[in-house]
Enzyme design. Structure first.
Site, PDB file in Angstrom:
ATOM      1  N   HIS A   1      41.894  34.993  18.152  1.00 59.17           N
ATOM      2  CA  HIS A   1      42.207  36.350  17.752  1.00 59.17           C
ATOM      3  C   HIS A   1      43.817  36.330  17.264  1.00 59.17           C
ATOM      4  CE1 HIS A   1      42.250  40.412  17.626  1.00 59.17           C
ATOM      5  NE2 HIS A   1      40.982  40.519  18.016  1.00 59.17           N
TER       6      HIS A   1
ATOM      7  N   ASP B   1      34.607  37.064  13.900  1.00 58.73           N
ATOM      8  CA  ASP B   1      34.175  38.337  13.910  1.00 58.73           C
ATOM      9  C   ASP B   1      34.500  39.004  12.527  1.00 58.73           C
ATOM     10  OD1 ASP B   1      36.714  38.526  14.473  1.00 58.73           O
ATOM     11  OD2 ASP B   1      36.678  39.535  16.497  1.00 58.73           O
TER      12      ASP B   1
ATOM     13  N   GLU C   1      33.822  44.984  17.822  1.00 63.15           N
ATOM     14  CA  GLU C   1      34.570  45.995  18.372  1.00 63.15           C
ATOM     15  C   GLU C   1      33.563  47.284  18.987  1.00 63.15           C
ATOM     16  OE1 GLU C   1      37.630  46.314  18.125  1.00 63.15           O
ATOM     17  OE2 GLU C   1      38.527  45.193  16.601  1.00 63.15           O
TER      18      GLU C   1
HETATM   19  C1  LIG Z   1      40.991  42.111  20.716  1.00 61.26           C
HETATM   20  C2  LIG Z   1      40.503  43.777  20.746  1.00 61.26           C
HETATM   21  O1  LIG Z   1      41.360  44.675  20.454  1.00 61.26           O
HETATM   22  N1  LIG Z   1      39.343  43.749  21.166  1.00 61.26           N
HETATM   23  C3  LIG Z   1      38.785  45.364  21.611  1.00 61.26           C
HETATM   24  C4  LIG Z   1      37.444  45.183  22.024  1.00 61.26           C
HETATM   25  C5  LIG Z   1      36.629  46.571  22.269  1.00 61.26           C
HETATM   26  C6  LIG Z   1      35.645  46.325  23.393  1.00 61.26           C
HETATM   27  C7  LIG Z   1      35.110  47.897  23.610  1.00 61.26           C
HETATM   28  N2  LIG Z   1      34.909  48.490  22.260  1.00 61.26           N
HETATM   29  C8  LIG Z   1      35.900  48.837  24.403  1.00 61.26           C
HETATM   30  O2  LIG Z   1      36.548  49.506  23.981  1.00 61.26           O
HETATM   31  O3  LIG Z   1      35.589  48.464  25.527  1.00 61.26           O
HETATM   32  C9  LIG Z   1      39.589  46.068  22.900  1.00 61.26           C
HETATM   33  O4  LIG Z   1      39.555  47.245  22.535  1.00 61.26           O
HETATM   34  O5  LIG Z   1      40.326  45.107  23.447  1.00 61.26           O
END
Ligand SMILES: CC(=O)N[C@@H](CCC[C@H](N)C(=O)O)C(=O)O
Length: 377
Positions: A153, A69, A127
């Site tokens: 990740h 990403d 994100e």
């Molecule tokens: C690995 C990580 O931190 N991913 C984010 C992904 C965001 C998903 C989406 N925007 C949400 O908030 O549901 C995370 O917040 O886990």
């Protein structure tokens, strides 16, 4: 040979929000062109701010994919590093490390034409807009769709040298919630003539805490977090509107659906009891649980277990989300954590990876991709 640390630091200084990664894309394209220059078995195409690099195999039976990403978060960096970002965004989730590792892997893999086809995906908007889902649904892969997909990740609480995954669920599925309560503004001294949206929102935030403590099965794992709230203008005016923004997470779609249902029901209940209107949006996007393919995960774990420099950890799921979950629901594959040994957590304004992870990752993960692509030598 690419200077991985230098590349990571340059990427770190140009963080951009999902689908706006214009500088990032140009920077990546420049390096990718240098890597693939003169190699007629490699093709490249772009999709919005994403990049796809395809290596035609010599005798391909399948296509092996590697995904990184490329987007950043709206976080004001507070690391104090000489190369800290200054544009109000930050690679606080480590995507600068992800991209640099992908470039390092591409450089190594591209040295020799593989037997299998190989795809390197530089994917935007992990994100915010689920770029993986957008790309898949818009058929950005076309003929280049992988049969197996891999990605990593970074993880701050693991050491450099650690690779951690499992052969089932690695990350949760998530939904985003945007909710505005609409009441009636008025003078602070005459609350009976107004209808306070701020108080309604405060009750809502308190009540939704009972979903995990009272409604979901304790063995079912769910999270309800509201990270943003805005209401009112000053101390002596009753707030007409109140906005709350949150995320719900669960390890299975059933629990996610149930949690979502309770978030909606409680909002409707608050709406009735405070006589406020609701504007409720639930955005599922494409953040499905990250389900590793059991056979491919076993193969990957066996492989890394045997490498002397790797400390392979069989790890429990985490409640983080990832739109790679959507891609893995369509294409079998594996995601894993890479240790970066940062005292500060993911999404923190002080997240500061140990850059030793770059060399470790490229040296060891390239061996796995060489095995998968048939370029061992
Ligand atoms: C690995 C990580 O931190 N991913 C984010 C992904 C965001 C998903 C989406 N925007 C949400 O908030 O549901 C995370 O917040 O886990």
């Amino acid at each position: 040979m690419l200077n991985l640390v230098e590349i990571r630091r340059q990427l770190h200084q140009i963080p951009e929000i999902g689908l706006q990664e214009f500088k990032t894309q140009s920077f990546l394209l420049k390096i990718i062109h240098e890597i693939i220059d003169g190699k007629d078995y490699i093709e490249l195409k772009t999709w919005r701010t994403g990049i796809l690099v395809y290596l035609h195999g010599q005798a391909p039976v399948k296509t092996i994919g590697w995904r990184t990403d490329i987007d950043a978060l709206p976080v004001e960096e507070k690391t104090g590093l000489s190369f800290a970002s200054t544009n109000g965004c930050m690679h606080a989730c480590g995507h600068d490390i992800h991209m640099t590792v992908a470039l390092g892997l591409l450089e190594k893999i591209a040295l020799n034409q593989p037997n299998e086809n190989m795809l390197f995906l530089f994917q935007p908007a992990e994100e915010n807009e689920a770029g993986g889902k957008l790309m898949y649904d818009e058929d950005a892969f076309g003929e280049w769709k992988p049969d197996e997909f891999y990605g990593l990740h970074v993880r701050p609480d693991l050491k450099v040298g650690d690779i951690a995954t499992n052969n089932h669920t690695l990350f949760a599925g998530t939904c985003e919630i945007e909710l505005t309560f609409k009441g009636k503004s008025g003078h602070a001294a005459f609350p009976h003539e107004a209808n306070d949206a701020l108080v309604a929102a405060a009750y809502y935030i308190t009540q939704v805490q009972t979903i995990v403590s009272r409604n979901t099965d304790p063995l079912g794992s769910a999270v309800v977090t509201f990270g943003e709230m805005h209401a009112g203008t000053t101390n002596n005016i009753i707030a007409e509107t109140a906005y709350v923004h949150g995320t719900i997470r669960a390890l299975t779609l059933d629990v996610l659906e149930f949690t979502k249902k309770r978030v909606i029901e409680i909002a409707e209940g608050i709406g009735k009891s405070f006589n406020v209107e609701l504007d409720l949006k639930i955005i599922q996007g494409g953040y499905l649980p990250v389900e590793n393919n059991p056979q491919l995960a076993d193969e990957l774990m066996d492989f890394f277990e045997k490498l002397p420099d790797v400390n392979l950890i069989n790890i429990d799921p985490a409640m983080t989300g990832e739109d790679f979950g959507y891609l893995l629901s369509k294409i079998s594959g594996v995601m894993f954590w890479l240790g970066i040994d940062s005292p500060a957590a993911l999404h923190s304004n002080q997240m500061n990876p140990n850059e030793g992870a770059l060399k470790f990752a490229v040296e060891n993960i390239s061996k796995f991709l060489e095995m998968k692509g048939g370029t061992e030598h």
